[in-house]
Design an enzyme around this catalytic site. Structure first.
Site, PDB file in Angstrom:
ATOM      1  CG  ASP A 120      -1.513  -1.279   1.339  1.00  0.00           C
ATOM      2  OD1 ASP A 120      -2.615  -1.478  -0.152  1.00  0.00           O
ATOM      3  OD2 ASP A 120      -2.971  -1.572   2.184  1.00  0.00           O
ATOM      4  CE1 TYR A 121       5.943   5.528   2.354  1.00  0.00           C
ATOM      5  CE2 TYR A 121       7.319   3.679   0.957  1.00  0.00           C
ATOM      6  CZ  TYR A 121       7.421   4.978   1.751  1.00  0.00           C
ATOM      7  OH  TYR A 121       7.915   5.111   2.094  1.00  0.00           O
TER       8      TYR A 121
END
Length: 211
Positions: A120-121
């Site tokens: 997600d990062y």
């Protein structure tokens, strides 16, 4: 040159702020909390309180350049690492800033291939990087590998595609690269990955600009 440092109170951002404060530039240190103002102003910078999840127009007003060294620490990757960066890019363009140096991450070129906990990062960083590329700002995107708190060596390895997990780099050296990127017109429009290596920073960056 007046330079705004987003994330100036963070670990990389503090190194960036200290380096720029020692130069002839006017340094504006963006912090999230009033309690951080005095500490940052001891470096010689002028502190401005702003939150990347809200309007940052006042922070970037009158600035010529921005160094984005902020990060959510995994707590709000969408709100800070993506949307916060996009918000600051828009504000910088609207304010007439010329230069934007982005601290990104190795793996942002292919987030789906990255480790699951970081996915997600990496997606957030990839989307912020792409937004910056499409903006009118003269930009440089720096993508380091794993960050450490070891003393900087001043020697790095750069490339378009370094192997994820193949090394690390001290935060102090990453800060030195971000500051150097402000001064090099040859790095405008460049995206490169970064690890510790054996080539002095200035010489390594010359290779990026001439590739």
């Amino acid at each position: 040159m007046t330079v705004l440092i987003a994330g100036s109170h963070g670990q990389v951002g503090q190194h960036v702020t200290e380096r720029l404060a020692e130069s002839d530039r006017e340094v504006r240190a963006m912090v999230r909390d009033d309690s951080q103002v005095e500490e940052m102003e001891r470096t010689g910078a002028t502190a401005v309180v702003a939150d990347l999840t809200e309007s940052v127009d006042h922070a970037v007003e009158g600035c010529d350049a921005v160094v984005f060294a902020a990060g959510s620490g995994g707590e709000d990757v969408s709100g800070v690492d993506r949307d916060g960066a996009i918000r600051l890019i828009d504000a910088a363009a609207e304010a007439g800033a010329d230069r934007f140096v982005m601290l990104s991450s190795m793996g942002a070129d292919d987030p789906e291939a990255g480790p699951e906990p970081l996915r997600d990062y990496l997606i957030a960083k990839a989307e912020a990087d792409e937004y910056l590329r499409e903006s009118p700002l003269e930009h440089t995107i720096v993508r380091p590998g794993e960050l450490t708190n070891e003393p900087g060596t001043g020697e790095i390895r750069v490339g378009s595609y370094l192997e994820l997990g193949s090394g690390d780099i001290p935060r102090e050296d990453v800060a030195a690269v971000l500051v150097a990127a402000l001064e090099r017109d040859a790095l405008i429009g460049e995206t490169f990955e970064l690890l510790s290596g054996e080539v002095p920073i200035e010489r390594a960056l010359e290779r990026v600009g001439s590739s």
